[in-house]
Scaffold this active site. Structure first.
Site, mmCIF file in Angstrom:
data_model
loop_
_atom_site.group_PDB
_atom_site.id
_atom_site.type_symbol
_atom_site.label_atom_id
_atom_site.label_comp_id
_atom_site.label_asym_id
_atom_site.label_seq_id
_atom_site.Cartn_x
_atom_site.Cartn_y
_atom_site.Cartn_z
ATOM 1 N N CYS A 2 0.403 -16.060 -7.373
ATOM 2 C CA CYS A 2 0.098 -17.209 -6.448
ATOM 3 C C CYS A 2 1.188 -18.064 -6.537
ATOM 4 O O CYS A 2 2.191 -17.950 -7.273
ATOM 5 C CB CYS A 2 -1.136 -17.884 -6.819
ATOM 6 N N ARG A 27 4.500 -15.695 -1.806
ATOM 7 C CA ARG A 27 3.665 -15.321 -3.265
ATOM 8 C C ARG A 27 2.143 -15.027 -2.962
ATOM 9 O O ARG A 27 1.554 -14.701 -4.078
ATOM 10 C CB ARG A 27 3.862 -16.293 -4.403
ATOM 11 N N TRP A 75 -3.308 -15.546 -3.802
ATOM 12 C CA TRP A 75 -3.249 -14.269 -3.338
ATOM 13 C C TRP A 75 -4.470 -13.611 -4.440
ATOM 14 O O TRP A 75 -4.509 -13.636 -5.554
ATOM 15 C CB TRP A 75 -1.997 -13.362 -4.089
ATOM 16 N N ASN A 101 -1.551 -20.011 -11.838
ATOM 17 C CA ASN A 101 -1.140 -18.753 -11.302
ATOM 18 C C ASN A 101 -1.260 -17.703 -12.519
ATOM 19 O O ASN A 101 -0.893 -18.279 -13.390
ATOM 20 C CB ASN A 101 0.219 -18.968 -10.741
ATOM 21 N N GLY A 102 -1.771 -16.472 -12.357
ATOM 22 C CA GLY A 102 -1.878 -15.847 -13.466
ATOM 23 C C GLY A 102 -3.346 -14.997 -13.533
ATOM 24 O O GLY A 102 -4.170 -15.246 -12.631
ATOM 25 N N GLU A 480 12.085 5.269 -1.219
ATOM 26 C CA GLU A 480 12.051 4.150 -0.584
ATOM 27 C C GLU A 480 11.635 3.960 0.644
ATOM 28 O O GLU A 480 11.125 2.849 1.316
ATOM 29 C CB GLU A 480 13.463 3.531 -1.153
ATOM 30 N N LYS A 484 8.778 1.365 2.528
ATOM 31 C CA LYS A 484 9.349 0.503 3.580
ATOM 32 C C LYS A 484 8.454 0.567 4.778
ATOM 33 O O LYS A 484 7.834 -0.190 5.294
ATOM 34 C CB LYS A 484 10.594 0.539 3.963
ATOM 35 N N GLU A 487 4.672 -0.141 4.096
ATOM 36 C CA GLU A 487 4.110 -1.356 3.500
ATOM 37 C C GLU A 487 4.323 -2.370 4.783
ATOM 38 O O GLU A 487 3.914 -3.495 4.689
ATOM 39 C CB GLU A 487 4.854 -1.822 2.514
ATOM 40 N N HIS A 503 5.462 24.092 -0.352
ATOM 41 C CA HIS A 503 4.481 24.680 -1.587
ATOM 42 C C HIS A 503 3.240 23.690 -1.071
ATOM 43 O O HIS A 503 2.779 23.092 -2.081
ATOM 44 C CB HIS A 503 5.087 24.109 -2.838
ATOM 45 N N LYS A 602 4.714 -10.994 -2.819
ATOM 46 C CA LYS A 602 5.999 -10.753 -3.190
ATOM 47 C C LYS A 602 6.219 -10.437 -4.643
ATOM 48 O O LYS A 602 6.968 -9.541 -5.176
ATOM 49 C CB LYS A 602 6.885 -11.978 -2.908
HETATM 50 C C1 AGP Z 1 8.929 -4.036 -2.227
HETATM 51 O O1 AGP Z 1 9.191 -3.606 -0.938
HETATM 52 C C2 AGP Z 1 7.411 -4.034 -2.839
HETATM 53 N N1 AGP Z 1 6.616 -4.989 -2.137
HETATM 54 C C3 AGP Z 1 6.915 -3.708 -4.015
HETATM 55 O O2 AGP Z 1 7.220 -2.449 -4.447
HETATM 56 C C4 AGP Z 1 7.897 -4.392 -5.159
HETATM 57 O O3 AGP Z 1 9.191 -3.633 -5.099
HETATM 58 C C5 AGP Z 1 7.334 -4.061 -6.855
HETATM 59 O O4 AGP Z 1 6.196 -4.925 -6.442
HETATM 60 C C6 AGP Z 1 8.317 -4.561 -7.623
HETATM 61 O O5 AGP Z 1 8.410 -6.126 -7.493
HETATM 62 P P1 AGP Z 1 9.540 -6.498 -8.677
HETATM 63 O O6 AGP Z 1 10.901 -6.008 -8.263
HETATM 64 O O7 AGP Z 1 9.769 -8.050 -8.388
HETATM 65 O O8 AGP Z 1 9.383 -6.322 -10.157
#
Ligand code: AGP
Length: 607
Positions: A2, A27, A75, A101-102, A480, A484, A487, A503, A602
């Site tokens: 958050c 966040r 969040w 936050n936490g 990756e 992308k 997400e 396989h 994020k």
């Molecule tokens: C990135 O596109 C993703 N949203 C997510 O996988 C991110 O890479 C992951 O949560 C790790 O975050 P960080 O690099 O801040 O530790």
């Protein structure tokens, strides 16, 4: 995951709190609220949804009097995103308001204890136990009540508090969640990160775990967990304010994709001097390096895939076995680690809970820890033996792009630095350094060589599923690339080692099934070519990523994306760029919220 903000000064607090929350929305953005104190009256406004709803409700803060306040954008973790569960939370006597936050891991037992003592709860959140504990322990000193309260908490917190006995004062406390104090002129702030502060002040104080702050417009006092006042240095933030804004792009993600040449250049520039790779921040001796018999890379999500992409360079140049473990797995897998293990932790935010936990576990077992991190002063940076910053600048889009490419670039630089220290790469040293120095230019070329990607996105944006295949670095990049796509466009996407498809998974290939084949390693190109032929024989449509002069692939693929040719151990930073663009344009075609994808945040600062 958050965002919290606090303000005290001569100006009206509400508009400043709302502006800060907008900068922290990445966040978490499923509900939000502010609590503002006007003399001794605390007023609370909370909404579900985005900050915009809160601005509408409070007439951009104009309808809320008072010059001291705290704010929160959420969040959801404990309790659905409702206005009751939104922060700030009030004490039963209305004297205190709290934002957090936490995660408070022992909140259930505390909740039961407090209910037995007669406190009532308005929400399902873990946070609400904090405000009732403060009320319970308050005997006139908010600082003491806050210290007593946090002594009862287990888990992570960045807390903001106001109390109507102390107009003009905001309180803060930090444990394992980021919290920064902004030092203004006759006004002061706190926030979860710098982006919420930088338009007001560049002078900040990083709170450490276990520290507390009492902040008025004239004075900032920081205390340790025993209540003893401690001195803290004021750090000047050099980020360009525009860097935290969109700069004319429709989305932060596109801005950050296009920033990659500059970001990777910023990663490299301070680390190559007179043709030599240097790491001022790494005083690892050659003997220490020679004693390392295993490199373990741990991270989450894209940061983990960055490790997958960098592994090949590390192994080839350092001749040390490199393994990868997802942080969320590592922390419970009782890893075999000792003083001969070099742990490389990768994290853009430096606040990912799983990554921090895994790192602590490995440190306890004797590993030497290098953190590759973007956010200065973040928890991961502080916990590591060595913090190596990516210098990518603020990354606002939830889906990482420049965060990823700068992480991989650091791994390439480390590979050269360690390989050189170990005396293993004399022959190719210069060539390796030149390769890395060419990365910014090659990233720009990878952007410029693919004007047709928006058209490809139109063709593929309604696919039921997408398969990404590749070998070696191409496979790491496929992982990756698939993430992308998932997400931000919400299309089901899977990455497979090209040789693995036959396989089992090839059973899913049907007429017109899109397969994105990465063919950026001329040494193993033939193998991936045969995989392309295999899937085409079953009706797949193949979108290949390769070099312009690669006739064999160009002749069999249905569609093409290109990158400039580079040594495949360093190609990961280049080949991801067209896949980032493809995901972006597919998401655009699908009308997705590209910078703030649904269900995501994020920085995942909870388990
Ligand atoms: C990135 O596109 C993703 N949203 C997510 O996988 C991110 O890479 C992951 O949560 C790790 O975050 P960080 O690099 O801040 O530790």
């Amino acid at each position: 995951m958050c965002g919290i903000v606090g303000f005290t000064g001569a100006q009206a607090a509400a508009p400043i709190l709302l502006e800060g929350l907008k900068k922290l929305e990445y966040r978490g953005y499923d509900s939000a609220g502010i609590a503002v104190m006007d003399n001794s009256v605390i007023s609370v406004n909370k909404v579900t949804g985005r900050i915009a709803n809160l601005c509408e409700k409070t007439d951009d803060g104009k309808a809320v009097p008072g010059n001291t306040g705290i704010g929160h954008t959420r969040w959801a973790t404990h309790g659905a995103p409702t206005s009751e569960n939104a922060h700030p939370h009030l004490s039963n006597d209305g004297k205190f308001a709290v934002v957090h936050n936490g995660i408070i891991e022992n909140y259930m037992s505390l909740r039961e204890e407090l209910i037995k003592e007669g406190y009532h709860f308005d929400s399902e959140t873990d946070t609400e136990v904090i405000v009732h504990l403060i009320e319970k322990y308050y005997k006139g000193s908010v600082r003491d009540a806050l210290i007593k309260t946090t002594n009862r908490l287990r888990g992570s917190y960045a807390i903001g508090v106001i109390c109507n006995d102390n107009p003009g004062t905001i309180y803060a406390a930090r444990e394992a969640s980021p919290l920064i104090i902004g030092v203004g002129t006759d006004e002061n702030y706190f926030a979860s990160d710098v982006t919420a502060l930088v338009s007001h002040t560049r002078n900040v104080i990083y709170l450490e775990d276990g520290e507390f702050a009492k902040i008025t417009s004239e004075k900032i006092q920081v205390f340790d967990c025993l209540g003893k006042e401690i001195d803290k240095s004021v750090v000047r933030v050099m980020w360009d304010i525009r860097a935290a804004e969109k700069g004319g792009y429709e989305h932060f993600m596109m801005k950050e994709i296009k920033e990659q040449p500059a970001a990777v250049k910023a990663t490299i520039a301070p680390r190559i001097k007179d043709g030599k790779v240097i790491f001022d921040e790494l005083d690892i001796s050659t003997d220490k390096l020679k004693s390392i018999n295993k490199i373990l890379i741990t991270a989450c999500g894209s940061a983990y895939y960055a490790g997958c992409a960098g592994k090949y360079a590390l192994e080839k140049l350092c001749n040390i076995p490199v393994s990868l473990e997802l942080a969320s797995e590592l922390r419970y897998s009782e890893p075999i680690i000792d003083e001969h293990t070099l742990l490389i932790v990768i994290s853009q935010s430096g606040e990912t809970a799983d990554t921090i936990a895994a790192m602590k576990e490995c440190k306890e077992k004797g590993a030497t820890v290098i953190a590759i991190v973007n956010v200065v002063g973040s928890t991961v940076a502080k916990l590591a033996d060595y913090a190596v910053y990516t210098w990518a600048g603020p990354e606002i889009a939830v889906a990482t792009t420049k965060g990823y490419t700068t992480q991989v670039t650091v791994l390439y630089l480390l590979s050269i630095f360690f390989g050189d220290k170990l005396g293993l790469i004399k022959e190719n040293y210069e060539e390796y350094v030149k390769c890395v120095q060419s990365l910014p230019r090659f990233i720009q070329q990878a952007i410029d060589m693919n004007p047709a990607i928006p058209t490809l996105a139109e063709k593929y944006h309604e696919s039921k599923a997408l398969f990404f295949i590749g070998r070696n670095t191409d496979y790491a990049t496929s992982l990756e690339g698939a993430l992308k796509m998932k997400e931000i466009s919400y299309l089901h996407s899977e990455a497979y080692a090209a040789g693995e498809l036959k396989h089992g998974t090839i059973a899913l290939i049907e007429e017109h099934q899109p397969v994105i084949a990465l063919c950026c390693n001329s040494k193993i190109m033939e193998k991936t070519l045969s995989n392309i032929v295999e899937v085409k024989a079953r009706g797949a449509e193949v979108l290949a990523l390769t070099f312009r002069n690669n006739e064999k692939i160009v002749s069999v693929a249905d569609d093409l994306m290109f990158i400039p040719e580079i040594d495949p151990i360093f190609s990961g930073v280049i080949e991801i760029v067209p896949l980032q663009l493809l995901a972006y344009y597919v998401a655009k075609e699908n009308g997705c919220d590209i910078d703030k994808p649904k269900n995501l945040a994020k920085s995942v600062t909870v388990e």
